[in-house]
Design a protein around this motif. Structure first.
Motif, short mmCIF file in Angstrom:
data_model
loop_
_atom_site.label_atom_id
_atom_site.label_comp_id
_atom_site.label_asym_id
_atom_site.label_seq_id
_atom_site.Cartn_x
_atom_site.Cartn_y
_atom_site.Cartn_z
N ASP A 286 0.83 -1.21 0.00
CA ASP A 286 0.00 0.00 0.00
C ASP A 286 0.86 1.24 0.00
N LEU A 287 1.91 1.23 0.78
CA LEU A 287 2.83 2.38 0.81
C LEU A 287 3.48 2.59 -0.55
N ARG A 288 3.79 1.50 -1.24
CA ARG A 288 4.39 1.62 -2.56
C ARG A 288 3.39 2.27 -3.54
N ASN A 289 2.09 1.83 -3.49
CA ASN A 289 1.06 2.41 -4.38
C ASN A 289 0.84 3.87 -4.07
N MET A 290 0.77 4.20 -2.78
CA MET A 290 0.57 5.60 -2.39
C MET A 290 1.74 6.45 -2.85
N THR A 291 2.92 5.91 -2.79
CA THR A 291 4.10 6.66 -3.23
C THR A 291 4.04 6.92 -4.72
N GLU A 292 3.61 5.93 -5.47
CA GLU A 292 3.49 6.13 -6.93
C GLU A 292 2.42 7.17 -7.25
N LEU A 294 1.39 9.70 -5.36
CA LEU A 294 1.93 11.00 -4.99
C LEU A 294 2.95 11.47 -6.01
N SER A 295 3.76 10.53 -6.50
CA SER A 295 4.74 10.92 -7.53
C SER A 295 4.04 11.39 -8.79
N SER A 296 2.92 10.71 -9.17
CA SER A 296 2.18 11.12 -10.37
C SER A 296 1.57 12.50 -10.21
#
Length: 329
Positions: A286-292, A294-296
């Protein structure tokens, strides 16, 4: 007539007196015989010097005489000698009879001795009377005396002397004498050789004595070294072994404690592996998806500004050249 009658009367009186005297003598003999006891002795040796009337002594004391000497008919190798002794003589069990010479006269006597104190007298038993007392009177056993033993052993002694003489004759034959002479000659040569080598032998003995002394010293040093080694083992090695044993015991105690701790933590580790690890993996995803995401968003704001987040996206400009072709009818 009267003179002849007197002679007949005197003769009759004399005959009567002689008859009375004879009867008195027989009665006296029987009376004396009643105070004596008879015994048989069976000798398996010659009874030279023993005759009828020869004395019988008990431990050197005269106690009776020989009454009869004859061959024992059932077994002629035995000579039966019947003796009479005074009734008060203690002929007890253990008493033996021997033939003993009297001086150098050639006369012998029967010697009794060996009575055991407290033993019963020698008698004829009711049981086996015929075998124990073949002629109806008690039997005294025999024992060879000194002269009898010597005479009985004389044939064997002569035979042995003859054998010894023959062997000495064979030993001292000419051939053996030559061999003995050779042995003596060789012995003399050996003696001379030893005498010549006397100094060398003395030196060898001295060296041997020194070698033995050195060997004794070496043995003593080895003993001292062994004692020192034992002391080193007792003083140095033994404490080290004690310390090593203590360390091993401590390590064993630590291993036991660690095993207990692992046993206590094993249920928590199992729960951590089954529940916590999957949850942590989901959280990381989930943290990885949220990071992506936010990056977008950051990239979009960077390219189009902050309004791109709030307003609708702008439509692209129409270009007829890029319009799609109509299909033909």
């Amino acid at each position: 007539m009267e003179t002849r009658s007197n002679h007949v009367l005197v003769g009759a009186v004399v005959l009567i007196l002689l008859a009375v005297l004879a009867l008195f003598t027989v009665w006296l003999a029987r009376l004396n015989g009643g105070s004596e006891k008879q015994y048989d002795i069976f000798f398996k040796e010659a009874v030279d010097g023993v005759n009828k009337g020869s004395p019988v002594a008990f431990s050197g004391v005269p106690v009776g005489q020989v009454k009869e000497i004859a061959l024992f008919k059932p077994d002629p190798q035995f000579v039966r000698v019947r003796i009479t002794v005074n009734s008060d003589v203690p002929v007890l069990e253990g008493t033996t009879a021997t033939i003993q010479g009297i001086g150098f006269t050639g006369v012998s006597q029967i010697q009794l001795d060996g009575a055991v104190k407290g033993a019963p007298p020698i008698t004829c038993p009711e049981k086996d009377r015929a075998s124990v007392c073949p002629l109806g009177v008690p039997v005294i056993p025999t024992k060879q005396g000194g002269l009898g033993a010597l005479l009985s052993s004389a044939p064997k002694l002569l035979e042995r002397l003859t054998t010894l003489t023959e062997r000495l004759t064979e030993l001292l034959s000419d051939k053996n004498q030559a061999s003995i002479a050779g042995i003596l000659e060789n012995t003399n040569r050996l003696t001379d050789a030893l005498a010549d080598r006397g100094p060398e032998i003395a030196a060898t003995l001295a060296e041997t004595r020194i070698a033995i002394q050195k060997a004794g010293n070496a043995a003593q040093q080895i003993g001292e070294l062994a004692g020192t080694t034992n002391r080193v083992l007792d003083q140095d090695v033994q404490p080290a072994m004690d310390n090593l044993n203590q360390a091993i015991n401590s390590a064993k105690h630590s291993m036991d404690t660690l095993d207990s701790a692992i046993g206590d933590a094993r249920p928590g580790l199992k729960t951590f592996s089954n529940q916590t690890v999957p949850e942590v993996n989901q959280l990381v995803h989930d943290l990885r998806n949220m990071t992506e995401a936010l990056s977008s968003v950051a990239q979009k704001v960077d390219r189009q500004g902050a309004g791109s987040i709030i307003g609708a996206p702008a439509l692209p400009d129409y270009d007829p050249k890029k319009s799609p072709k109509q299909p033909k009818e």
